[in-house]
Design an enzyme around this catalytic site. Structure first.
Site, short mmCIF file in Angstrom:
data_model
loop_
_atom_site.label_atom_id
_atom_site.label_comp_id
_atom_site.label_asym_id
_atom_site.label_seq_id
_atom_site.Cartn_x
_atom_site.Cartn_y
_atom_site.Cartn_z
N ILE A 202 24.54 44.91 51.36
CA ILE A 202 25.35 44.17 50.39
C ILE A 202 24.98 44.50 48.95
O ILE A 202 25.67 44.09 48.03
CB ILE A 202 25.25 42.64 50.60
CG1 ILE A 202 23.79 42.20 50.72
CG2 ILE A 202 26.05 42.20 51.79
CD1 ILE A 202 23.61 40.69 50.72
N GLY A 203 23.93 45.23 48.74
CA GLY A 203 23.57 45.56 47.36
C GLY A 203 22.55 46.67 47.31
O GLY A 203 21.85 46.93 48.29
N LYS A 204 22.51 47.31 46.15
CA LYS A 204 21.50 48.33 45.96
C LYS A 204 20.59 47.87 44.85
O LYS A 204 21.01 47.64 43.73
CB LYS A 204 22.14 49.66 45.54
CG LYS A 204 22.85 50.38 46.66
CD LYS A 204 22.28 51.81 46.82
CE LYS A 204 22.90 52.55 48.00
NZ LYS A 204 22.58 51.95 49.30
N GLY A 205 19.32 47.69 45.16
CA GLY A 205 18.35 47.33 44.14
C GLY A 205 17.70 48.60 43.63
O GLY A 205 17.92 49.68 44.17
N ASP A 209 17.50 48.84 49.47
CA ASP A 209 18.75 48.16 49.78
C ASP A 209 18.54 46.66 49.96
O ASP A 209 17.48 46.22 50.37
CB ASP A 209 19.34 48.72 51.07
CG ASP A 209 19.90 50.11 50.85
OD1 ASP A 209 20.00 50.53 49.69
OD2 ASP A 209 20.22 50.77 51.86
N VAL A 210 19.59 45.92 49.67
CA VAL A 210 19.63 44.50 50.01
C VAL A 210 20.64 44.37 51.14
O VAL A 210 21.75 44.90 51.05
CB VAL A 210 20.04 43.65 48.79
CG1 VAL A 210 20.09 42.18 49.18
CG2 VAL A 210 19.07 43.86 47.64
N LYS A 223 15.72 42.00 51.41
CA LYS A 223 15.38 43.14 50.57
C LYS A 223 14.50 44.06 51.38
O LYS A 223 13.46 43.64 51.89
CB LYS A 223 14.59 42.67 49.35
CG LYS A 223 15.31 42.92 48.05
CD LYS A 223 14.40 42.61 46.89
CE LYS A 223 15.26 42.39 45.66
NZ LYS A 223 14.46 42.28 44.45
N ASP A 315 12.98 39.38 32.80
CA ASP A 315 14.16 40.21 33.07
C ASP A 315 15.38 39.33 33.31
O ASP A 315 16.17 39.55 34.22
CB ASP A 315 13.88 41.12 34.28
CG ASP A 315 14.86 42.27 34.38
OD1 ASP A 315 15.64 42.50 33.42
OD2 ASP A 315 14.89 42.94 35.44
N ASN A 320 20.88 39.53 37.06
CA ASN A 320 19.80 38.95 37.87
C ASN A 320 20.00 37.46 38.16
O ASN A 320 19.06 36.77 38.53
CB ASN A 320 18.45 39.20 37.21
CG ASN A 320 18.04 40.64 37.32
OD1 ASN A 320 18.46 41.34 38.24
ND2 ASN A 320 17.24 41.10 36.37
N ASP A 333 15.38 37.81 41.18
CA ASP A 333 14.71 39.01 40.71
C ASP A 333 13.43 38.70 39.96
O ASP A 333 13.31 38.91 38.76
CB ASP A 333 15.66 39.78 39.79
CG ASP A 333 15.83 41.19 40.30
OD1 ASP A 333 14.98 41.62 41.09
OD2 ASP A 333 16.79 41.84 39.91
P1 ADP Z 1 16.63 44.73 41.88
O1 ADP Z 1 15.38 43.93 41.94
O2 ADP Z 1 16.38 46.16 42.19
O3 ADP Z 1 17.41 44.53 40.61
P2 ADP Z 1 18.30 42.79 43.10
O4 ADP Z 1 17.44 41.73 43.64
O5 ADP Z 1 18.89 42.50 41.75
O6 ADP Z 1 17.54 44.17 43.06
O7 ADP Z 1 19.44 43.07 44.14
C1 ADP Z 1 20.46 44.05 43.93
C2 ADP Z 1 21.83 43.50 44.31
O8 ADP Z 1 21.84 43.04 45.66
C3 ADP Z 1 22.25 42.31 43.48
O9 ADP Z 1 22.88 42.67 42.28
C4 ADP Z 1 23.22 41.58 44.42
O10 ADP Z 1 24.50 42.16 44.37
C5 ADP Z 1 22.61 41.86 45.79
N1 ADP Z 1 21.73 40.73 46.18
C6 ADP Z 1 20.40 40.61 45.91
N2 ADP Z 1 19.92 39.46 46.40
C7 ADP Z 1 20.95 38.82 47.00
C8 ADP Z 1 21.10 37.56 47.68
N3 ADP Z 1 20.06 36.73 47.84
N4 ADP Z 1 22.31 37.23 48.15
C9 ADP Z 1 23.37 38.07 47.99
N5 ADP Z 1 23.30 39.25 47.35
C10 ADP Z 1 22.11 39.64 46.85
MG MG Z 2 18.32 43.07 39.68
#
Ligand code: ADP
Ligand code: MG
Length: 451
Positions: A202-205, A209-210, A223, A315, A320, A333
């Site tokens: 659902i996301g790329k950190g 991956d998330v 995560k 941050d 975030n 985050d």
């Molecule tokens: P990073 O630490 O690398 O910035 P994030 O924690 O911001 O990574 O996660 C990246 C993306 O993953 C977020 O922008 C969001 O779209 C998705 N995501 C992260 N945590 C969650 C969560 N608890 N529920 C739904 N989506 C999430």
């Molecule tokens: Mg982030």
């Protein structure tokens, strides 16, 4: 003889079940191993508590079936590789592995071959030193078995000697570090891989991956780490999260460190994704002033909690902040979050969100978070625009240092713009506290000044 009296757990304490429990009377609350329960009240019998489960059922539970969940103590040096001792000499390694104990081991950086490592193992009174060669992105001892990282290598030779004098049996821990897995288990935050199903990305950190997952029937976000160097940063993030609990902070559910080559951080699932994406995709036609104010207030409440607990986020930005199914904004985050006073490398900072004194002198504080909160307010009221539009990144800092402040976003109430400008005081002492900001936002809400 002294009898150890355990202080009773207060209402609100969280526990994790260590065993399954079947009810004996219909006043008991049955549960299964791994379930999280919240204490509701003590009973006359110190061995029984009244508790509530996730779906709100209440009943009696036996205290010895559950374990209290604690925050991992701040300052604990958790390590995924507690056996890694960095740059020490052959002689130092041999001293560390004394007295002899077959299977006792450590890993050090090679002194003769920079970039390589050495595995030192105690074996029938002698210490063997095996060179670990770094070859085209992989690690190997025998040029037969190859590994992505040291954790995988150690895992392999723990399960099987595979040509070494002995299998690895007992890590020689680096002084001052604690094995992350042990600490998360001890404090009640270790989850079991078998209870988790990974469903989709659902996301790329920045670090990995998330994924959306299912943990014992609940949707969760997971995560996943990419490799060992970044895994250590994740451990730090999880450590911070064990200490924080607030309705406007994304809640940690637990950590999985079972498989030595991977680390998962499990948090509540935030169905509507990041606030910046949410604002951009809905836009002005969908989101009214009341809604924007609600998001601002939500974030200020989460930040007030961090302020009260002396945590600096470092941050804070709309990317975030995440939005839940029922439209609650929560700060996430915590990767960079440190207890107030610590300093860090400034080269990787998000320049447009970071206070000038933090960029200049690494002075991070709750007041530098307040600056970022001002930028975040601007993002909210401009429906997710990138701050300082039409100013080249390299010109942002010099102009800000001279006192330049962004204009109010179109349609932003003057009273909200005033708050932004207060957050952007060059003198950090003149900026309001989060408590003050939260009070003012509440005032705007109560008087309906958000139109
Ligand atoms: P990073 O630490 O690398 O910035 P994030 O924690 O911001 O990574 O996660 C990246 C993306 O993953 C977020 O922008 C969001 O779209 C998705 N995501 C992260 N945590 C969650 C969560 N608890 N529920 C739904 N989506 C999430
Ligand atoms: Mg982030």
């Amino acid at each position: 003889m002294s009898v150890q009296v355990q202080t009773p757990w207060q209402a609100g304490t969280e526990c994790v079940a260590n065993y399954d429990f079947q009810r004996r009377t219909d006043q008991d609350l049955p549960f299964t191993k791994g379930e999280v329960l919240t204490i509701v009240a003590v009973t006359r019998d110190p061995n029984w508590y009244k508790a509530k489960n996730k779906v709100g059922q209440v009943g009696f539970i036996p205290a010895n079936y559950v374990q209290k969940r604690e925050g991992v103590k701040a300052g604990t040096k958790l390590s995924l590789m507690p056996w890694f001792h960095g740059k020490i000499t052959r002689e130092q390694a041999e001293r560390l592995l004394y007295p002899p104990e077959t299977g006792l081991f450590l890993v050090r950086e090679s002194t003769n071959y920079p970039g390589d490592y050495t595995l030192c193992v105690s074996c029938e009174g002698k210490v063997e030193h095996y060179r670990i060669i770094y070859k085209s992105g992989k690690l190997t001892i025998d040029e037969e078995a190859y590994f992505d990282n040291l954790m995988q290598l150690v895992e392999h030779y723990t399960n099987d000697a595979d040509g070494l004098c002995t299998s690895l049996m007992k890590p020689k821990l680096m002084e001052g570090t604690v094995a992350a897995q042990d600490e998360f288990s001890r404090s009640g935050w270790a989850l079991k891989m078998k209870d988790l199903t990974l469903l989709q990305t659902i996301g790329k950190g920045e670090f990995g991956d998330v994924m959306l997952g299912d943990y014992r029937g609940s949707k969760v976000a997971v995560k996943c780490i990419k490799n060992d160097a970044t895994a250590q940063a994740f451990v730090a993030e999880a450590l911070v999260m064990t200490q924080l609990r607030h309705k406007n902070l994304v809640q940690l559910l637990g950590v999985i460190v079972e498989d030595k080559s991977s680390l998962f951080i499990v948090t509540e699932f935030m169905a509507k994704g990041s606030l910046v994406d949410y604002l951009r995709s809905r836009g002005r036609s969908v989101l009214g002033g009341e809604c924007l104010l609600k998001f601002s207030l939500d974030v200020s409440e989460g930040m007030e909690y961090l302020e009260d607990n002396n945590f600096v986020h470092r941050d804070l930005a709309a990317r975030n902040v995440l939005v839940s199914e029922d439209n609650i904004a929560k700060v996430s985050d915590f990767g960079l979050t440190k207890e107030a006073s610590a300093t860090q490398d400034t080269s990787k900072l998000p320049v447009k969100w970071t206070a000038p004194e933090a960029l200049r002198e690494k002075l991070f504080s709750t007041k530098s978070d307040v600056w970022s909160f001002g930028i975040l307010l601007w993002e909210i009221y401009s429906f997710g625009r990138v701050p300082y539009p039409r100013i080249a990144l390299k010109d942002v800092v010099p102009r800000v240092e001279k006192g330049y402040k962004m204009d109010a976003p179109d349609g932003c109430p003057a009273i909200v713009y005033e708050l932004m400008k207060q957050c952007w005081h060059l003198d950090s002492n003149q900026r309001p506290s989060f408590r003050k900001l939260r009070e003012q936002l509440e005032h705007i809400k109560a008087k309906e000044l958000y139109q």
